[in-house]
Every structure is written in structure tokens, then in C-alpha cells.
Design a protein around this motif. Structure first.
Motif, PDB file in Angstrom:
ATOM      1  N   ASP A   1     -16.672  -0.717  -8.421  1.00 31.81           N
ATOM      2  CA  ASP A   1     -15.444  -0.025  -8.840  1.00 31.81           C
ATOM      3  C   ASP A   1     -14.220  -0.734  -8.258  1.00 31.81           C
ATOM      4  N   MET A   2     -14.322  -1.103  -6.980  1.00 37.32           N
ATOM      5  CA  MET A   2     -13.175  -1.731  -6.302  1.00 37.32           C
ATOM      6  C   MET A   2     -12.903  -3.110  -6.894  1.00 37.32           C
ATOM      7  N   GLU A   3     -13.996  -3.849  -7.172  1.00 38.33           N
ATOM      8  CA  GLU A   3     -13.809  -5.197  -7.736  1.00 38.33           C
ATOM      9  C   GLU A   3     -13.173  -5.098  -9.121  1.00 38.33           C
ATOM     10  N   PHE A   4     -13.679  -4.163  -9.942  1.00 34.29           N
ATOM     11  CA  PHE A   4     -13.143  -3.992 -11.292  1.00 34.29           C
ATOM     12  C   PHE A   4     -11.668  -3.593 -11.213  1.00 34.29           C
ATOM     13  N   SER A   5     -11.364  -2.644 -10.327  1.00 43.95           N
ATOM     14  CA  SER A   5      -9.970  -2.202 -10.181  1.00 43.95           C
ATOM     15  C   SER A   5      -9.085  -3.357  -9.744  1.00 43.95           C
ATOM     16  N   ASN A   6      -9.608  -4.179  -8.847  1.00 50.57           N
ATOM     17  CA  ASN A   6      -8.826  -5.315  -8.361  1.00 50.57           C
ATOM     18  C   ASN A   6      -8.484  -6.270  -9.504  1.00 50.57           C
TER      19      ASN A   6
ATOM     20  N   ASN B   1       0.822  -1.232   0.000  1.00 50.88           N
ATOM     21  CA  ASN B   1       0.000   0.000   0.000  1.00 50.88           C
ATOM     22  C   ASN B   1       0.847   1.269   0.000  1.00 50.88           C
ATOM     23  N   TYR B   2       1.958   1.251   0.747  1.00 50.01           N
ATOM     24  CA  TYR B   2       2.749   2.484   0.868  1.00 50.01           C
ATOM     25  C   TYR B   2       3.763   2.652  -0.258  1.00 50.01           C
ATOM     26  N   ILE B   3       4.286   1.539  -0.781  1.00 54.32           N
ATOM     27  CA  ILE B   3       5.333   1.649  -1.819  1.00 54.32           C
ATOM     28  C   ILE B   3       4.707   1.767  -3.214  1.00 54.32           C
ATOM     29  N   GLY B   4       3.464   1.276  -3.357  1.00 51.67           N
ATOM     30  CA  GLY B   4       2.782   1.348  -4.662  1.00 51.67           C
ATOM     31  C   GLY B   4       2.868   2.735  -5.304  1.00 51.67           C
ATOM     32  N   PRO B   5       2.517   3.807  -4.587  1.00 46.82           N
ATOM     33  CA  PRO B   5       2.575   5.144  -5.202  1.00 46.82           C
ATOM     34  C   PRO B   5       3.972   5.534  -5.692  1.00 46.82           C
ATOM     35  N   ILE B   6       5.030   4.973  -5.060  1.00 44.12           N
ATOM     36  CA  ILE B   6       6.391   5.280  -5.524  1.00 44.12           C
ATOM     37  C   ILE B   6       6.600   4.693  -6.926  1.00 44.12           C
TER      38      ILE B   6
ATOM     39  N   PHE C   1      -6.820   4.362  -2.181  1.00 48.49           N
ATOM     40  CA  PHE C   1      -7.504   5.522  -1.584  1.00 48.49           C
ATOM     41  C   PHE C   1      -9.014   5.409  -1.808  1.00 48.49           C
ATOM     42  N   PRO C   2      -9.696   4.570  -1.013  1.00 49.91           N
ATOM     43  CA  PRO C   2     -11.129   4.343  -1.263  1.00 49.91           C
ATOM     44  C   PRO C   2     -11.997   5.439  -0.635  1.00 49.91           C
ATOM     45  N   ILE C   3     -11.611   6.691  -0.850  1.00 51.47           N
ATOM     46  CA  ILE C   3     -12.303   7.797  -0.171  1.00 51.47           C
ATOM     47  C   ILE C   3     -12.959   8.738  -1.173  1.00 51.47           C
ATOM     48  N   PHE C   4     -13.047   8.282  -2.435  1.00 50.32           N
ATOM     49  CA  PHE C   4     -13.630   9.161  -3.444  1.00 50.32           C
ATOM     50  C   PHE C   4     -14.952   8.620  -3.965  1.00 50.32           C
ATOM     51  N   GLY C   5     -15.669   7.948  -3.082  1.00 48.90           N
ATOM     52  CA  GLY C   5     -16.999   7.460  -3.437  1.00 48.90           C
ATOM     53  C   GLY C   5     -16.971   6.216  -4.309  1.00 48.90           C
ATOM     54  N   GLN C   6     -15.848   5.464  -4.310  1.00 46.46           N
ATOM     55  CA  GLN C   6     -15.819   4.228  -5.090  1.00 46.46           C
ATOM     56  C   GLN C   6     -16.859   3.244  -4.545  1.00 46.46           C
ATOM     57  N   THR C   7     -17.577   2.588  -5.462  1.00 39.63           N
ATOM     58  CA  THR C   7     -18.535   1.565  -5.041  1.00 39.63           C
ATOM     59  C   THR C   7     -17.818   0.214  -4.991  1.00 39.63           C
ATOM     60  N   ARG C   8     -18.553  -0.800  -4.494  1.00 40.04           N
ATOM     61  CA  ARG C   8     -17.951  -2.145  -4.473  1.00 40.04           C
ATOM     62  C   ARG C   8     -17.569  -2.571  -5.887  1.00 40.04           C
TER      63      ARG C   8
ATOM     64  N   VAL D   1      -1.741  -0.749 -13.851  1.00 39.41           N
ATOM     65  CA  VAL D   1      -1.476  -1.177 -12.466  1.00 39.41           C
ATOM     66  C   VAL D   1      -1.547   0.034 -11.534  1.00 39.41           C
ATOM     67  N   SER D   2      -0.958   1.159 -11.989  1.00 39.88           N
ATOM     68  CA  SER D   2      -0.881   2.345 -11.125  1.00 39.88           C
ATOM     69  C   SER D   2      -2.270   2.938 -10.878  1.00 39.88           C
ATOM     70  N   ILE D   3      -3.034   3.128 -11.964  1.00 38.06           N
ATOM     71  CA  ILE D   3      -4.347   3.774 -11.794  1.00 38.06           C
ATOM     72  C   ILE D   3      -5.259   2.889 -10.935  1.00 38.06           C
ATOM     73  N   SER D   4      -5.297   1.583 -11.262  1.00 38.43           N
ATOM     74  CA  SER D   4      -6.168   0.691 -10.480  1.00 38.43           C
ATOM     75  C   SER D   4      -5.665   0.592  -9.041  1.00 38.43           C
ATOM     76  N   GLY D   5      -4.340   0.619  -8.867  1.00 30.39           N
ATOM     77  CA  GLY D   5      -3.778   0.551  -7.523  1.00 30.39           C
ATOM     78  C   GLY D   5      -4.170   1.774  -6.698  1.00 30.39           C
ATOM     79  N   LEU D   6      -4.154   2.954  -7.326  1.00 25.39           N
ATOM     80  CA  LEU D   6      -4.525   4.171  -6.589  1.00 25.39           C
ATOM     81  C   LEU D   6      -6.015   4.149  -6.210  1.00 25.39           C
ATOM     82  N   VAL D   7      -6.847   3.607  -7.123  1.00 23.56           N
ATOM     83  CA  VAL D   7      -8.285   3.489  -6.802  1.00 23.56           C
ATOM     84  C   VAL D   7      -8.462   2.596  -5.565  1.00 23.56           C
ATOM     85  N   LEU D   8      -7.670   1.509  -5.497  1.00 25.33           N
ATOM     86  CA  LEU D   8      -7.784   0.583  -4.363  1.00 25.33           C
ATOM     87  C   LEU D   8      -7.153   1.163  -3.096  1.00 25.33           C
TER      88      LEU D   8
END
Ligand code: HEM
Length: 345
Positions: free
Chosen positions: A263-268, A176-181, A254-261, A245-252
Motif C-alpha cells: 500500500d505504501m509503495e503504491f501510494s508513493n 509531512n506537516y504542511i501536506g494536510p493544509i 498516517f501509516p497507522i491504519f494497517g497499511q502494508t508495504r 496527491v492528497s489521498i496518497s499523501g495522507l496514506v503515507l
């Protein structure tokens, strides 16, 4: 009570013991198992409705806050656990096996002519710092990600549960923490190496001759500029799959932008699939770098490559570097002559 403890959600048509009368045979067997306790019978009816996707009300505001169990989530679960996970394992082990067989059957690509002992600069200090930071970040993210997906099969059964929990916590936090790097390094790689990664005619020839690595083409050293066709293909694979990987990883992450289940499943799913493609692609890259091509690794370690290596693997680039070197020698000579004439006059 269970409802309140879990999320403060209450079903619209709360189940009562009377509802149990209208259930199927299987459910009736379950009710018999819990006996005549009206409370237990009531909650079973309740959970039946929850599993069927029945929504309720909640004081909590937000999308899907009134859904305790999301039934369509099963599709995601099946895609992830029953398809992606086994197919991914086969793909990764398949790529590693292919590389081992390639090494045994075809063997590494050695230099055809002796080394000259003269070297030219291929990768600057910045290039190397960027490459090894990206390699370290990518490989450790791949390792922690694979642990999160496959650890339950090959580690969990064999270690104490406290150790297992610790490893999982470590893998998750690291990921979770190294992904954004990784996202930042990917942008740096894009800007640093994009200009030499556009395909040209020489790359087509390079592909037609299988990179001069296999069969009758082995050792033919097809023409290439700074990067050959294979390196360019890998570069764009990294950029495209890395961006997914990066865009879907950021969606997963930071789940604070109103993502629905959903959205999270698709991103996963996008995250896992593109990461698996990248890992398989880079098994090949790492093989070439470490074992498959004489002299490649020393370029990425020291920055310098032998002139024989440059001429055999990247002849167009080598010719340009040599022409530039000659031009600057001529310029320097002219400046020196001018200086000495000035001094004399
Ligand atoms: C142990 C792991 C690795 C080794 C030994 C390795 C080795 C190398 C070597 C030797 C080169 C230079 C090739 C040349 O001079 O033509 C190179 C280039 C490169 N590597 Fe790696 N690498 C590793 C991991 C990675 C990883 C994990 C990534 C990215 C996810 C990566 C991305 C790149 C890129 C983008 C280039 C430039 C290719 C180009 O010319 O466009 N490498 N690597």
C-alpha cells in the motif's frame, strides 16, 4: 542476535552452518570470504533466506511483521529510482525550457487596445487570499518534495553531512506537516471556483484558436467567460491530480491504519507521479501569470482588471458584468425616483 536486535523476528527454518553446504557458487565465494567462523556463516545463510522473502515468527502482531526484507519492494525501488525520478527531472526541466523558448520565440501576449483606466472587480479579497495561500503551500511543498527526491544528487555531494541531514529533516517535517493544509485548501478551491469551471462551446473555439496565443491566432482574443478553456483545464488538472496527491499523501503521512508495504509503495508512486504532473502543469500557469500575459497578474494582486483586459480576454464575462452594472444603475435610479415621489406626497 541480529534478528532480535532488529525486530524480534526469527526465521521459521533457522539457518545453520550446514545450510551453507547447499549454496550456489557465488555464495560459496562469499562464505570463503568470511572464513570458517561458524557464527558468520550461519548469519549469512540466514540473510540469504531473508532476502529471498522467507518469513519467520514474531511476537509482534500485524501484517508482514514477520518479513524482515520484502523482496517485491525491489520493483517499487526500481520504478521510483530508475524510472520516475529521471523521467520526472526531464519533464520538469523540459517544461521550464519550453516556457523559456516560448517566451523567446512567441513572446508575451500584450493588450491590443490601449487601457481605459477604468477597472472592474475580478477577484475578491477571499479569492486572492485563497489563491496565494494555495500558491505558497503548493510551491513550498513542491520544493521540499523535490529536495527529498533529488537532493541526494545535486546537494548531498557538495555540503557537509550534518548540513545535509538538517536540510533533509527540515524538508521531511515541512512536507509531512504542511501536506494536510494543501488538502484543505484544495477542497476550498474546488467549492469556490468549480461553478465557473465547467466547459462550454466557447472553450472549444478557444482551444481551436490555441487561446489566441500562438502563430496566426496570436492576438485574436477568442471568446471566453470568466475562465477560458485553458484555465478550466488547469483547474480540473489541479483538482484531479491534487486529489490523488492528497489521498496518497495522507496514506503515507498516517501509516497507522494497517497499511502494508505494498500500500505504501503504491501510494508513493501515485504521489510522485501526480505531483510531477501538477508541477509541470503549473510551470505553464506561473509563466502566463508572471510573464506571458500583460495585465493578468495585477488582477490577482489588486483584484481589479482594466476594462480593456476584461474585454479582450474574457468578453462574455465582461458583457455580463456590464449588463449587471447597467441593471443595478437602472434599479437604483428607479428607487431614487420612488423615494423622491414619496417625499413629495
Ligand atoms: C508564482 C506563482 C503564481 C502566479 C504568478 C499565479 C498567477 C495567477 C493569476 C494571474 C491568475 C488569474 C488569471 C485570471 O485572472 O484569469 C491565477 C489564477 C489561478 N491560479 Fe495561480 N498563480 C501562481 C501559482 C498558482 C499555484 C501554485 C496554483 C495551484 C496549485 C494556482 C492556482 C490557480 C487557480 C486555480 C486559478 C484560477 C483559475 C481559474 O480562473 O479557474 N496558482 N493565478
Amino acid at each position: 542476535m541480529i534478528t532480535i536486535a532488529l525486530s524480534g523476528t526469527v526465521l521459521a527454518n533457522d539457518a545453520t552452518p550446514q545450510d551453507a553446504e547447499n549454496t550456489t557458487e557465488v555464495q560459496e565465494e562469499l562464505y570463503q570470504a568470511v572464513g570458517q567462523d561458524p557464527y558468520q556463516r550461519g548469519t549469512m545463510g540466514f540473510w540469504d533466506q531473508v532476502r529471498q522473502g522467507e518469513s519467520g515468527f514474531t511476537t509482534s502482531k500485524g501484517d508482514e511483521h514477520d518479513v524482515l526484507i520484502s523482496t517485491p519492494g525491489n520493483t517499487w525501488y526500481i520504478l521510483k529510482e530508475k524510472w520516475m525520478s529521471p523521467v520526472g527531472a526531464v519533464a520538469i526541466f523540459g517544461s521550464i525550457t519550453m516556457m523559456i523558448l516560448f517566451y523567446i520565440i512567441v513572446g508575451p501576449l500584450m493588450l491590443s487596445a490601449p487601457r481605459t483606466g477604468k477597472t472592474i472587480l475580478r477577484w475578491t479579497r477571499w479569492d486572492r487570499a485563497l489563491h496565494w495561500s494555495m500558491a505558497f503551500t503548493f510551491l513550498t511543498l513542491a520544493f521540499s518534495g523535490l529536495m527529498l527526491v533529488y537532493g541526494k544528487h545535486f546537494l548531498k555531494p557538495y555540503v557537509p553531512s550534518e548540513f545535509w541531514a538538517f536540510i533533509m529533516m527540515l524538508a521531511k517535517q515541512y512536507h509531512n506537516y504542511i501536506g494536510p493544509i494543501f488538502c484543505i485548501l484544495l477542497i476550498a478551491v474546488l467549492f469556490k471556483w468549480m461553478s465557473k469551471s465547467f466547459f462550454n462551446k466557447a472553450d472549444l473555439q478557444w482551444f481551436l484558436k490555441l487561446g489566441g496565443m500562438v502563430g496566426k491566432h496570436k492576438g485574436t482574443h477568442p471568446s471566453a467567460d470568466f475562465s477560458n478553456g485553458g484555465e478550466k483545464a488547469l483547474f480540473w488538472l489541479l483538482i484531479i491530480c491534487g486529489a490523488l496527491v492528497s489521498i496518497s499523501g495522507l496514506v503515507l503521512d498516517f501509516p497507522i491504519f494497517g497499511q502494508t508495504r505494498r500500500d505504501m509503495e503504491f501510494s508513493n508512486l501515485v504521489h510522485s507521479l501526480s505531483a510531477l504532473i501538477l508541477i509541470c502543469g503549473f510551470v505553464f500557469h506561473i509563466y502566463i501569470g508572471l510573464f506571458g500575459m500583460e495585465g493578468a497578474l495585477e488582477g490577482m494582486v489588486t483584484g481589479e482588471v482594466d476594462e480593456t483586459w476584461a474585454k479582450e480576454h474574457h468578453d462574455i464575462w465582461y458583457a455580463r458584468v456590464k449588463a449587471e452594472q447597467q441593471r443595478s444603475t437602472v434599479d437604483l435610479d428607479a428607487t431614487n425616483k420612488g423615494d423622491s415621489l414619496n417625499e413629495q406626497s
